[in-house]
Write a protein that holds these residues in place. Sequence first.
Motif, PDB file in Angstrom:
ATOM      1  N   GLY A  62       1.029  -1.246   0.146  1.00  0.00           N
ATOM      2  CA  GLY A  62       0.184   0.041   0.106  1.00  0.00           C
ATOM      3  C   GLY A  62       1.061   1.163   0.024  1.00  0.00           C
ATOM      4  O   GLY A  62       0.144   2.266  -0.645  1.00  0.00           O
ATOM      5  N   HIS A  63       1.973   1.293   0.693  1.00  0.00           N
ATOM      6  CA  HIS A  63       2.440   2.558   0.683  1.00  0.00           C
ATOM      7  C   HIS A  63       3.299   2.815  -0.077  1.00  0.00           C
ATOM      8  O   HIS A  63       3.729   4.167  -0.535  1.00  0.00           O
ATOM      9  CB  HIS A  63       3.256   2.267   2.200  1.00  0.00           C
ATOM     10  CG  HIS A  63       3.052   2.634   3.376  1.00  0.00           C
ATOM     11  ND1 HIS A  63       3.748   1.988   4.787  1.00  0.00           N
ATOM     12  CD2 HIS A  63       1.610   3.121   3.332  1.00  0.00           C
ATOM     13  CE1 HIS A  63       2.603   2.798   5.657  1.00  0.00           C
ATOM     14  NE2 HIS A  63       1.183   2.622   5.005  1.00  0.00           N
ATOM     15  N   VAL A  64       4.197   1.393  -1.365  1.00  0.00           N
ATOM     16  CA  VAL A  64       4.601   1.793  -2.304  1.00  0.00           C
ATOM     17  C   VAL A  64       3.846   2.623  -3.095  1.00  0.00           C
ATOM     18  O   VAL A  64       4.467   3.834  -4.563  1.00  0.00           O
ATOM     19  CB  VAL A  64       5.406   0.605  -3.026  1.00  0.00           C
ATOM     20  CG1 VAL A  64       5.553   1.038  -4.265  1.00  0.00           C
ATOM     21  CG2 VAL A  64       6.584  -0.090  -1.538  1.00  0.00           C
ATOM     22  N   CYS A  65       2.392   2.111  -3.706  1.00  0.00           N
ATOM     23  CA  CYS A  65       1.516   2.694  -4.273  1.00  0.00           C
ATOM     24  C   CYS A  65       1.130   4.079  -4.000  1.00  0.00           C
ATOM     25  O   CYS A  65       0.674   4.726  -4.435  1.00  0.00           O
ATOM     26  CB  CYS A  65       0.310   1.181  -4.030  1.00  0.00           C
ATOM     27  SG  CYS A  65       0.710   0.279  -5.434  1.00  0.00           S
ATOM     28  N   THR A  66       0.669   4.399  -2.369  1.00  0.00           N
ATOM     29  CA  THR A  66       0.770   5.315  -2.150  1.00  0.00           C
ATOM     30  C   THR A  66       1.238   7.062  -3.179  1.00  0.00           C
ATOM     31  O   THR A  66       0.551   7.406  -3.704  1.00  0.00           O
ATOM     32  CB  THR A  66       0.802   5.962  -0.852  1.00  0.00           C
ATOM     33  OG1 THR A  66       0.467   5.195   0.012  1.00  0.00           O
ATOM     34  CG2 THR A  66       0.130   7.206  -0.015  1.00  0.00           C
ATOM     35  N   VAL A  67       3.224   6.822  -2.892  1.00  0.00           N
ATOM     36  CA  VAL A  67       3.394   7.352  -3.568  1.00  0.00           C
ATOM     37  C   VAL A  67       3.342   7.327  -5.485  1.00  0.00           C
ATOM     38  O   VAL A  67       3.282   7.884  -5.743  1.00  0.00           O
ATOM     39  CB  VAL A  67       4.923   6.916  -3.547  1.00  0.00           C
ATOM     40  CG1 VAL A  67       6.040   7.688  -4.489  1.00  0.00           C
ATOM     41  CG2 VAL A  67       5.007   7.638  -1.662  1.00  0.00           C
ATOM     42  N   MET A  68       3.362   5.656  -5.789  1.00  0.00           N
ATOM     43  CA  MET A  68       3.813   5.450  -7.473  1.00  0.00           C
ATOM     44  C   MET A  68       2.737   5.023  -7.947  1.00  0.00           C
ATOM     45  O   MET A  68       1.806   5.534  -8.784  1.00  0.00           O
ATOM     46  CB  MET A  68       4.594   4.019  -7.348  1.00  0.00           C
ATOM     47  CG  MET A  68       6.013   4.660  -6.781  1.00  0.00           C
ATOM     48  SD  MET A  68       7.063   5.853  -7.870  1.00  0.00           S
ATOM     49  CE  MET A  68       7.494   5.488  -9.015  1.00  0.00           C
ATOM     50  N   GLY A  69       1.468   4.774  -7.319  1.00  0.00           N
ATOM     51  CA  GLY A  69      -0.095   4.898  -7.908  1.00  0.00           C
ATOM     52  C   GLY A  69       0.398   3.681  -8.199  1.00  0.00           C
ATOM     53  O   GLY A  69       0.927   2.646  -8.168  1.00  0.00           O
ATOM     54  N   TYR A  70      -0.733   3.093  -9.570  1.00  0.00           N
ATOM     55  CA  TYR A  70      -0.905   1.364  -9.217  1.00  0.00           C
ATOM     56  C   TYR A  70      -1.081   1.219 -11.033  1.00  0.00           C
ATOM     57  O   TYR A  70      -1.201   0.179 -11.138  1.00  0.00           O
ATOM     58  CB  TYR A  70      -1.969   0.367  -9.077  1.00  0.00           C
ATOM     59  CG  TYR A  70      -3.027   0.835  -8.920  1.00  0.00           C
ATOM     60  CD1 TYR A  70      -4.443   0.874 -10.006  1.00  0.00           C
ATOM     61  CD2 TYR A  70      -4.195   1.725  -7.658  1.00  0.00           C
ATOM     62  CE1 TYR A  70      -5.679   1.133  -9.805  1.00  0.00           C
ATOM     63  CE2 TYR A  70      -4.673   1.928  -7.867  1.00  0.00           C
ATOM     64  CZ  TYR A  70      -6.345   1.779  -8.954  1.00  0.00           C
ATOM     65  OH  TYR A  70      -7.391   2.095  -8.611  1.00  0.00           O
TER      66      TYR A  70
END
Lengths: 344, 374
Positions: free
Chosen positions: B201-209
Amino acid sequence: MPSCPVPISEYERVLLAHGGGGKLSARLFEKMIRPCLSNPWLDLSHDGAMIRLEGRRIAFSTDSYVIQPIIFPGGNIGELAVNGTVNDLACCGARPMYISLGLILEEGLEMEVLWKIICSVREAADRAGVKVVTGDTKVVDRGKADRIFINTSGIGIIGEETEVSPASCRPGDKILLSGKIAEHGIAIMSTRTGLEFDSPIVSDTAPLNHMVEKIMASGAGIRVMRDPTRGGVASALNEISRSCGYRFIIREKDIPVAGAVQGACEILGLDPLYIANEGKLLLIVDPGDEQKVLKIIRADPLGKEAACIGEVLDSRDKLVEMETVIGSTRIVDMISGEQLPRIC
Amino acid sequence: MTHHNTLPLKYIDEYRDARLVKELAGKIQRETRHPWTIMEICGGQTHSILKFRLEDLLPPEITLIHGPGCPVCVTPTEKIDRAIDLAGRHGVILASFGDMLRVPGSETDLLSAKAAGGDVRMVYSPLDVLKIAGDNPTRQVVFFGVGFETTAPANALAVIEARNRGLKNFFLLSSHVLVPPAIRTLLNEGGGRIHAFLAAGHVCTVMGYEEYIPIAATYRTPIVVTGFEPVDILQGILHAVRLLAKKEYRVHNAYARAVKKEGNPAAKALIREIFQVTDREWRGMGTIPMSGLELSPAWAEFDAEKAFEFRVKKKHGAGKCLAGEVLQGKILPAQCAEFGKTCTPEHPLGAPMVSSEGTCAAYFRYGKYQNNRS
């Protein structure tokens, strides 16, 4: 000189974690200090020794304080040094009487700061009802210490009928806690990380001896008392469980934690169960006396939020387990390294 | 725990709600009709799973395997040896996050380097390192910055700020890694053993999906963007089970309170400005093409790799540590002969036993291994 019993291959030098109150500290004691200096009192590895002197039962304890910063939200190193030794004596079931004060000062420490600390020592001693009866002062070159280190030792008298020892724990005994946990460690941590809160988190440093005296005077069945400092409630429970041999269960939902402290722990990735307290009492009591003891603690200004957090189980495997807030159960192990260095 | 005299912790307490957890676990029990293996990418999720014993709530058909999402764990030994090399030098201050200091390199770790006289400092933010650099103008201050896409923006900011402050003595020893290439590698080598992913989740908070959409389609593997609390993780698993049952090979965002499809554009722009994508060795997994970030040429003056000559030689083999297998979810920690015996958090053989996101540390700490033994 006998050869060094700690396998040198493990660590050639002392690491900060050897003083962190966790497994490495325990190993240092078990492998080097205890075997070399072994005697029946030291071997109990309690926070204080219970000895008999000319027929009187005495508790004797010592502790050194290297906290950084020396002045922190809710207190300073002076009162911490008094309260810490007072609490160790109180947890032996003793009435703390006399303490010593050893000061190691770094060249250049401001006199004003030193004066503030000495005044705090006096105030804390007055509050606890102990006398500072001897002391020593040394000064080291600038850079050879971090402003001020303090050692206090103390003695107290134990009543003839008092019997507190992990060996007396029985299945069904209740585990009580005198209030909200992790405040001292998080107060120190927030000054170091620059975390700020709407209502600042302050150290809980306080003398527990008056509370303990009231509990002892009630005649309640007290098995063990601990002040869960370094390593927090989790490490203290693990130590007791290992000494008495029984499994403990605690319930996460019953453990009092301030919202701000829990929030800080979430941000910093820390577990409040492993964070130091300097004014909390952890007790194991006869189940029949649970309500009586809770009532006494809650009547004390330091114990308003006291709670029963768990019990001793009928299983001799020396584990501490916790029922989590979602209802599952897991092991709560002893801390291995240091979560936070130099908090006391 | 009880929060006395205070409001519930927003975004925490409601995601640790026993009733909701039970409800979700019930749905997963009822809806799972097939054995599925689901990998959670992130070590933070692994720790939550172990800490709350979520596997006890799942039907036997579901196997959770733990992924490589522990930045400290995948940092190659050689990089750690370089940090230790720098830490031992006169005139150098080496700063890093706490976990990194305990990870064994090929011979020792940074805390031992500190005990031997090196100036090693634990910091909580890369910006703290700028202050150290400002306060010590005669010393070279190196920040050993590891992490996934989550920590890259803050490290990028530190580099920009170093230039703004005119600091000539601040360097970044970077070992940033990227999640999507690792997922591709796991799927390429996995031979169909992983049926779905819980994305971090946190990686996607930055990068999106957006990057995950083609992966899910190409490999016919659903990916659910998932948070970190018990309710989040069970929701992630439930969505994965539902997508698998319907054979829908797409990305579902189950962490919408934090993640937008496009991520955080400002943070992504920072990463693009400071870093460029490069091949990167992952500890235990080998070199994965285009899976790391390094400082781009315009910022090379801050690159410790370029500013210093290193005296470390590349060493091969991790001895008896099976960290690579653990990081790829091929084995569980208890299947390693050293686990809990010669390898403990006090005396780790490999990084997963050290890090607060490491799989072995989670199994050791939360006592899962006791069950596996009995």
